[in-house]
Design a protein around this motif. Structure first.
Motif, PDB file in Angstrom:
ATOM      1  N   PHE A  76       0.738  -1.251  -0.054  1.00  0.00           N
ATOM      2  CA  PHE A  76       0.098   0.140  -0.090  1.00  0.00           C
ATOM      3  C   PHE A  76       0.953   1.295   0.000  1.00  0.00           C
ATOM      4  N   ARG A  77       0.388   2.231  -0.222  1.00  0.00           N
ATOM      5  CA  ARG A  77       1.011   3.594  -0.191  1.00  0.00           C
ATOM      6  C   ARG A  77       1.495   3.809   1.276  1.00  0.00           C
ATOM      7  N   ASN A  78       2.877   4.220   1.407  1.00  0.00           N
ATOM      8  CA  ASN A  78       3.470   4.451   2.859  1.00  0.00           C
ATOM      9  C   ASN A  78       3.115   5.440   3.350  1.00  0.00           C
ATOM     10  N   ARG A  79       2.474   6.643   2.738  1.00  0.00           N
ATOM     11  CA  ARG A  79       2.090   7.756   3.449  1.00  0.00           C
ATOM     12  C   ARG A  79       0.795   7.487   4.321  1.00  0.00           C
ATOM     13  N   TRP A  80       0.198   6.488   3.876  1.00  0.00           N
ATOM     14  CA  TRP A  80      -1.119   6.273   4.840  1.00  0.00           C
ATOM     15  C   TRP A  80      -0.809   5.808   6.077  1.00  0.00           C
ATOM     16  N   LYS A  81       0.313   5.375   6.457  1.00  0.00           N
ATOM     17  CA  LYS A  81       0.864   5.099   7.979  1.00  0.00           C
ATOM     18  C   LYS A  81       0.961   6.593   8.727  1.00  0.00           C
ATOM     19  N   ASP A  82       1.037   7.636   7.770  1.00  0.00           N
ATOM     20  CA  ASP A  82       1.071   8.806   8.648  1.00  0.00           C
ATOM     21  C   ASP A  82      -0.291   9.718   8.467  1.00  0.00           C
ATOM     22  N   LEU A  83      -0.941   9.248   7.682  1.00  0.00           N
ATOM     23  CA  LEU A  83      -2.180  10.250   7.342  1.00  0.00           C
ATOM     24  C   LEU A  83      -3.537   9.575   7.763  1.00  0.00           C
ATOM     25  N   GLU A  84      -3.696   8.465   7.666  1.00  0.00           N
ATOM     26  CA  GLU A  84      -5.038   7.661   8.096  1.00  0.00           C
ATOM     27  C   GLU A  84      -4.706   7.640   9.742  1.00  0.00           C
ATOM     28  N   PRO A  85      -5.892   8.092  10.555  1.00  0.00           N
ATOM     29  CA  PRO A  85      -5.806   7.886  12.140  1.00  0.00           C
ATOM     30  C   PRO A  85      -5.864   6.379  12.349  1.00  0.00           C
ATOM     31  N   MET A  86      -6.417   5.299  11.555  1.00  0.00           N
ATOM     32  CA  MET A  86      -6.534   4.062  12.008  1.00  0.00           C
ATOM     33  C   MET A  86      -5.093   3.640  12.002  1.00  0.00           C
ATOM     34  N   TYR A  87      -4.059   4.213  11.315  1.00  0.00           N
ATOM     35  CA  TYR A  87      -2.784   3.602  11.331  1.00  0.00           C
ATOM     36  C   TYR A  87      -1.610   4.298  11.705  1.00  0.00           C
ATOM     37  N   ASN A  88      -1.815   5.683  11.703  1.00  0.00           N
ATOM     38  CA  ASN A  88      -0.730   6.630  12.320  1.00  0.00           C
ATOM     39  C   ASN A  88      -0.359   6.640  13.692  1.00  0.00           C
ATOM     40  N   GLU A  89       0.709   7.400  14.182  1.00  0.00           N
ATOM     41  CA  GLU A  89       1.203   7.399  15.220  1.00  0.00           C
ATOM     42  C   GLU A  89       1.851   6.030  15.834  1.00  0.00           C
ATOM     43  N   GLY A  90       2.327   5.138  14.620  1.00  0.00           N
ATOM     44  CA  GLY A  90       2.717   3.912  15.042  1.00  0.00           C
ATOM     45  C   GLY A  90       2.070   2.763  15.055  1.00  0.00           C
ATOM     46  N   LYS A  91       0.449   3.105  15.055  1.00  0.00           N
ATOM     47  CA  LYS A  91      -0.326   1.931  15.218  1.00  0.00           C
ATOM     48  C   LYS A  91      -0.198   0.770  14.370  1.00  0.00           C
ATOM     49  N   PHE A  92      -0.004   1.056  12.879  1.00  0.00           N
ATOM     50  CA  PHE A  92       0.091   0.026  11.947  1.00  0.00           C
ATOM     51  C   PHE A  92       1.496  -0.985  12.292  1.00  0.00           C
ATOM     52  N   ASP A  93       2.772  -0.253  12.546  1.00  0.00           N
ATOM     53  CA  ASP A  93       3.926  -0.694  12.621  1.00  0.00           C
ATOM     54  C   ASP A  93       3.879  -1.469  14.063  1.00  0.00           C
ATOM     55  N   ASN A  94       3.297  -0.944  15.044  1.00  0.00           N
ATOM     56  CA  ASN A  94       3.097  -1.663  16.497  1.00  0.00           C
ATOM     57  C   ASN A  94       2.368  -3.015  16.364  1.00  0.00           C
ATOM     58  N   GLU A  95       1.336  -2.768  15.592  1.00  0.00           N
ATOM     59  CA  GLU A  95       0.575  -4.107  15.385  1.00  0.00           C
ATOM     60  C   GLU A  95       1.428  -5.200  14.609  1.00  0.00           C
ATOM     61  N   VAL A  96       2.087  -4.941  13.780  1.00  0.00           N
ATOM     62  CA  VAL A  96       3.090  -5.827  12.939  1.00  0.00           C
ATOM     63  C   VAL A  96       3.843  -6.349  13.716  1.00  0.00           C
ATOM     64  N   GLN A  97       4.451  -5.382  14.567  1.00  0.00           N
ATOM     65  CA  GLN A  97       5.539  -5.832  15.428  1.00  0.00           C
ATOM     66  C   GLN A  97       4.859  -6.742  16.864  1.00  0.00           C
ATOM     67  N   ARG A  98       3.979  -6.450  17.140  1.00  0.00           N
ATOM     68  CA  ARG A  98       3.188  -7.220  18.333  1.00  0.00           C
ATOM     69  C   ARG A  98       3.191  -8.756  17.910  1.00  0.00           C
ATOM     70  N   LEU A  99       2.558  -8.826  16.599  1.00  0.00           N
ATOM     71  CA  LEU A  99       2.576  -9.956  15.871  1.00  0.00           C
ATOM     72  C   LEU A  99       3.705 -10.883  15.855  1.00  0.00           C
ATOM     73  N   GLU A 100       4.641 -10.317  15.481  1.00  0.00           N
ATOM     74  CA  GLU A 100       6.066 -10.819  15.304  1.00  0.00           C
ATOM     75  C   GLU A 100       6.675 -11.330  16.705  1.00  0.00           C
ATOM     76  N   LYS A 101       6.470 -10.382  17.615  1.00  0.00           N
ATOM     77  CA  LYS A 101       6.829 -11.011  19.001  1.00  0.00           C
ATOM     78  C   LYS A 101       6.120 -12.186  19.701  1.00  0.00           C
ATOM     79  N   GLU A 102       4.883 -12.075  19.313  1.00  0.00           N
ATOM     80  CA  GLU A 102       3.900 -13.164  19.592  1.00  0.00           C
ATOM     81  C   GLU A 102       4.124 -14.543  18.829  1.00  0.00           C
ATOM     82  N   GLN A 103       4.933 -14.442  17.848  1.00  0.00           N
ATOM     83  CA  GLN A 103       5.206 -15.453  17.036  1.00  0.00           C
ATOM     84  C   GLN A 103       4.245 -15.957  16.307  1.00  0.00           C
TER      85      GLN A 103
END
Length: 215
Positions: A161-188
């Motif tokens: 997807f367009r990388n800018r939506w990680k900043d511009l879309e409130p559902m994903y911004n402020e690290g929400k998207f990347d934090n969820e990706v990383q949480r699922l990695e940490k939980e294996q």
């Protein structure tokens, strides 16, 4: 496609919310390919190239998630994959997918919410691909864990997807998207395979592709 045309579509996305976004597609599915379909070509190429590298069995069961009118599915089918299903929240888009003779095997018209699980059975697919599903008022980040459930262990999730939506879309911004990706990695739940950018120097047009292997 002109910048003016693209802006008009963005205005339509903003005029609704994540619970009513499919009304835009239901009304204008037949115009989508001509209006903005070409904008996704680079993301589609990234997705298809990666799929072809990672998934050698052309009979693998693939879910084209947020398939829209089927442009990505057509490209996947075009390089020899024969077992592709289409999933989209817009019934009108699914009807457009059905017009792409031979591309898809099954069609699922279902709206994604945070609360409800997907109707798809656990461990159904070898791969979930999604191109452009994360944008204004579109998929919630809770869909990531839903994908993991429906992909077989050892299967892949390819999400572009367009990388800018990680900043511009409130559902994903402020690290929400990347934090969820990383949480699922940490939980294996899944393991990181690659992250790829189409053009990191161009903020407005750059695509990001996240690839994970389900554990």
């Amino acid at each position: 496609m002109s910048i003016i045309q693209f802006s008009s579509w963005l205005d339509k996305y903003r005029a609704v919310n994540k619970d009513t976004i499919c009304t835009v597609y239901d009304k204008e599915a037949t115009a989508f390919d001509e209006a903005i379909g070409t904008l996704s070509s680079e993301a589609h190429t990234m997705t298809v190239t990666t799929l072809n590298e990672l998934v050698l069995d052309k009979n693998s069961k693939i879910l084209d998630f947020a398939a829209c009118t089927g442009l990505l599915g057509t490209k996947i089918h075009g390089i020899g994959y024969t077992n592709i299903d289409a999933f989209d929240g817009s019934h009108a888009c699914i009807e457009e997918c059905k017009k792409r003779d031979g591309t898809y095997t099954q069609f699922i018209s279902e709206f994604v919410t945070d609360a409800a699980p997907l109707s798809v059975a656990t461990d159904t697919y070898d791969v979930v691909v999604c191109s452009g599903g994360f944008t204004i008022n579109h998929l919630p980040i809770s869909v990531l864990s839903k994908w993991i459930r429906i992909v077989k262990p050892g299967g892949y999730v390819i999400n572009t997807f367009r990388n800018r939506w990680k900043d511009l879309e409130p559902m994903y911004n402020e690290g929400k998207f990347d934090n969820e990706v990383q949480r699922l990695e940490k939980e294996q739940k899944w393991t990181f395979v690659r992250k790829q950018y189409s053009d990191p120097e161009n903020y407005h047009t750059c695509y990001v592709m996240h690839v994970h292997k389900v554990l």
